[in-house]
Design an enzyme around this catalytic site. Structure first.
Site, PDB file in Angstrom:
ATOM      1  N   ASN A   8       0.880  -1.179   0.000  1.00  0.00           N
ATOM      2  CA  ASN A   8       0.000   0.000   0.000  1.00  0.00           C
ATOM      3  C   ASN A   8       0.914   1.224   0.000  1.00  0.00           C
ATOM      4  O   ASN A   8       1.493   1.573   1.032  1.00  0.00           O
ATOM      5  CB  ASN A   8      -0.892  -0.033   1.249  1.00  0.00           C
ATOM      6  CG  ASN A   8      -1.870   1.128   1.285  1.00  0.00           C
ATOM      7  OD1 ASN A   8      -1.837   2.014   0.420  1.00  0.00           O
ATOM      8  ND2 ASN A   8      -2.727   1.131   2.282  1.00  0.00           N
ATOM      9  N   ARG A  89      -2.589  -2.034  -3.471  1.00  0.00           N
ATOM     10  CA  ARG A  89      -3.825  -1.314  -3.218  1.00  0.00           C
ATOM     11  C   ARG A  89      -3.831  -0.051  -4.086  1.00  0.00           C
ATOM     12  O   ARG A  89      -2.902   0.755  -4.016  1.00  0.00           O
ATOM     13  CB  ARG A  89      -3.908  -0.902  -1.746  1.00  0.00           C
ATOM     14  CG  ARG A  89      -5.162  -0.120  -1.478  1.00  0.00           C
ATOM     15  CD  ARG A  89      -5.192   0.441  -0.095  1.00  0.00           C
ATOM     16  NE  ARG A  89      -6.457   1.156   0.076  1.00  0.00           N
ATOM     17  CZ  ARG A  89      -6.677   2.056   1.006  1.00  0.00           C
ATOM     18  NH1 ARG A  89      -5.726   2.362   1.863  1.00  0.00           N
ATOM     19  NH2 ARG A  89      -7.825   2.638   1.096  1.00  0.00           N
ATOM     20  N   HIS A 178     -13.067   2.276   0.103  1.00  0.00           N
ATOM     21  CA  HIS A 178     -13.004   1.251   1.163  1.00  0.00           C
ATOM     22  C   HIS A 178     -13.619  -0.067   0.685  1.00  0.00           C
ATOM     23  O   HIS A 178     -14.039  -0.889   1.496  1.00  0.00           O
ATOM     24  CB  HIS A 178     -13.776   1.693   2.425  1.00  0.00           C
ATOM     25  CG  HIS A 178     -13.091   2.765   3.229  1.00  0.00           C
ATOM     26  ND1 HIS A 178     -13.802   3.695   3.946  1.00  0.00           N
ATOM     27  CD2 HIS A 178     -11.779   3.037   3.436  1.00  0.00           C
ATOM     28  CE1 HIS A 178     -12.959   4.515   4.567  1.00  0.00           C
ATOM     29  NE2 HIS A 178     -11.728   4.134   4.257  1.00  0.00           N
ATOM     30  N   ARG A 237     -12.122  15.051   7.600  1.00  0.00           N
ATOM     31  CA  ARG A 237     -13.021  15.375   6.476  1.00  0.00           C
ATOM     32  C   ARG A 237     -14.429  15.618   6.983  1.00  0.00           C
ATOM     33  O   ARG A 237     -14.902  14.928   7.888  1.00  0.00           O
ATOM     34  CB  ARG A 237     -13.060  14.236   5.459  1.00  0.00           C
ATOM     35  CG  ARG A 237     -11.760  13.979   4.768  1.00  0.00           C
ATOM     36  CD  ARG A 237     -11.935  12.899   3.683  1.00  0.00           C
ATOM     37  NE  ARG A 237     -10.662  12.257   3.421  1.00  0.00           N
ATOM     38  CZ  ARG A 237     -10.483  10.942   3.380  1.00  0.00           C
ATOM     39  NH1 ARG A 237     -11.507  10.113   3.556  1.00  0.00           N
ATOM     40  NH2 ARG A 237      -9.293  10.452   3.151  1.00  0.00           N
ATOM     41  N   GLU A 379      -7.825  -5.894   4.994  1.00  0.00           N
ATOM     42  CA  GLU A 379      -7.723  -5.501   3.590  1.00  0.00           C
ATOM     43  C   GLU A 379      -6.556  -6.197   2.896  1.00  0.00           C
ATOM     44  O   GLU A 379      -6.653  -6.544   1.725  1.00  0.00           O
ATOM     45  CB  GLU A 379      -7.573  -3.971   3.494  1.00  0.00           C
ATOM     46  CG  GLU A 379      -8.848  -3.251   3.920  1.00  0.00           C
ATOM     47  CD  GLU A 379      -8.669  -1.758   4.141  1.00  0.00           C
ATOM     48  OE1 GLU A 379      -8.150  -1.391   5.210  1.00  0.00           O
ATOM     49  OE2 GLU A 379      -9.046  -0.971   3.267  1.00  0.00           O
TER      50      GLU A 379
END
Ligand code: ADP
Length: 393
Positions: A8, A89, A178, A237, A379
């Site tokens: 990643n 990823r 996601h 955010r 993940e």
């Protein structure tokens, strides 16, 4: 022959795991960070031992050279048992990439073309892929997209009511993110429930937060949109706001596009409401009675409850809920606050189970109208499995 190296790559960091896909065992893992800064840091864990180093790591090529050296020095041995794939990823696959894809020059060029859709993430992913391909040649590299699980969104869910030119020429639509986590967790939840025909809502709550409605194994609604800014309240955010707020601030406060972008992505959410974005600290402050922290968590919980209700209506029913991500997995207080607001669904919190949740745990009573679970996401394992599945045809 079932090892996959999962990578990643962010703009200044590379996270990796070497996994055995069959046993799901993590053979090595690590993090190389502060790439491009004066002092970089690298950590490599294998066989229960940790190795770390601090040195300048000028770019991603240097980071992957360091990674290859860490394997050579400390194992596991990649020469005698090389990974069958490197899984990457990738944040945004647009509509072009709807599933895991073996990376070649054409794929890299198309990823580059998608940069306007994910200007913060895709360039770092591409840089990471190029550097990894140079350091680990002769192994297929596979891109696994955060957006791909949401390929099943129906048009009514992915269409924004905006001018045709925006949609057709500029590819403005909901993509969702996601996806790897929502897929892993919803599949685990179906396995626990022993049925695939289930209507579930997965809440991935970490620094970024998103909700996903999964009906019979397919994503049918999700809270992030064209970008990861839309939806739930996150660490920094805002999630949903009236889209006219930026115009209002541009006109009245003279903010530029870049200032608005930075404010909504980096200086909003928990950070704006409670002064910091670490949920653990904000939660501790709320527990100690601090009004700002309590009010911030109220906003977070309100938004979650609103989404869960909407998604149950969209699916026509709600069988189960799953909490995942750093906050979802570890904050019993947040789960309790959300679940105790879901009386309309007959949700009945099992307080002791919720307080003691470790690993996959049911946190509602046997008689609860909707079952809720904590399901730790994985993940990396999902990426490794998808890379392997693609290569095995
Ligand atoms: P990322 O989205 O970067 O992968 P994580 O999924 O690790 O992030 O989630 C990070 C968030 O989880 C942070 O806000 C952190 O404070 C929160 N978190 C981690 N552990 C706990 C805990 N025990 N209680 C409450 N929040 C926690």
């Amino acid at each position: 022959m079932s090892r996959v190296l999962v990578v990643n790559a962010g703009s200044s960091s590379v996270k990796y795991q070497l996994l055995d896909v069959h046993s799901a065992a993590v053979l090595a893992s690590g993090l190389i960070e502060q790439i491009g800064e004066r002092e970089g840091r690298a950590r490599h864990t294998t066989g229960g031992a940790d190795f770390s180093a601090t040195r300048p790591i000028p770019d991603h090529a240097a980071a992957f050279a360091l990674l290859a050296a860490a394997f050579a020095d400390h194992g596991p041995d990649l020469e005698t048992d090389p990974p069958v794939a490197v899984g990457h990823r990738v944040v945004h696959g647009g509509t072009r990439f709807q599933a895991a894809t073996v990376i070649d020059d054409d794929v890299l060029a198309t990823l580059h073309d998608l940069t306007p859709l994910a200007p913060l993430h895709n360039p770092a992913n591409i840089t990471g892929i190029r550097a990894a391909m140079a350091s680990f040649p002769g192994v297929p590299h596979v891109a696994v997209f955060d957006t791909a699980f949401h390929r099943t969104l129906p048009p009514a869910a992915y269409t924004y009511a905006v001018p045709p030119d925006w949609r057709e020429t500029y590819h403005v639509r909901r993509y969702g993110f996601h996806g790897t986590s929502h897929q892993y967790v919803s599949h685990r939840l179906a396995a626990i429930l022993g049925r695939t025909d289930v209507a579930v809502v997965v809440l991935h709550l970490g620094n970024g937060c998103s909700a996903c409605a999964v009906l019979d194994g397919a994503s049918v609604e999700t809270s992030m949109g064209l970008t990861p800014l839309e939806g739930l309240v996150m660490g920094t955010r805002s999630g949903d706001v009236d889209p006219a707020i930026p115009f209002h601030l541009a006109r009245t406060a003279g903010l530029t596009i870049d200032e608005l972008d930075a404010a909504l992505n980096k200086a909003s959410g928990l950070k704006a409401l409670a002064g910091e974005n670490d949920f653990r600290t904000v939660s501790a402050r709320a527990a100690a009675g601090e009004p700002d922290a309590i009010a911030a968590i109220d906003v977070v919980v309100h938004r979650l409850v609103k989404y869960i209700g909407a998604y149950a209506a969209v699916m026509g029913r709600l069988d189960a809920l799953a909490f995942t991500g750093g906050i979802g997995e570890h904050s019993a207080a947040l789960r309790a606050a959300v679940l105790s607001r879901l009386t309309v669904f007959g949700v009945e919190l099992d307080r002791a189970a919720n307080d003691d949740a470790r690993g996959e745990t049911r946190v509602t009573t046997d008689g609860s109208g909707v079952a809720a679970y904590v399901i730790p996401t994985n993940e990396e394992l999902q990426i490794a499995r998808e890379a392997m599945a693609l290569l095995r045809g």
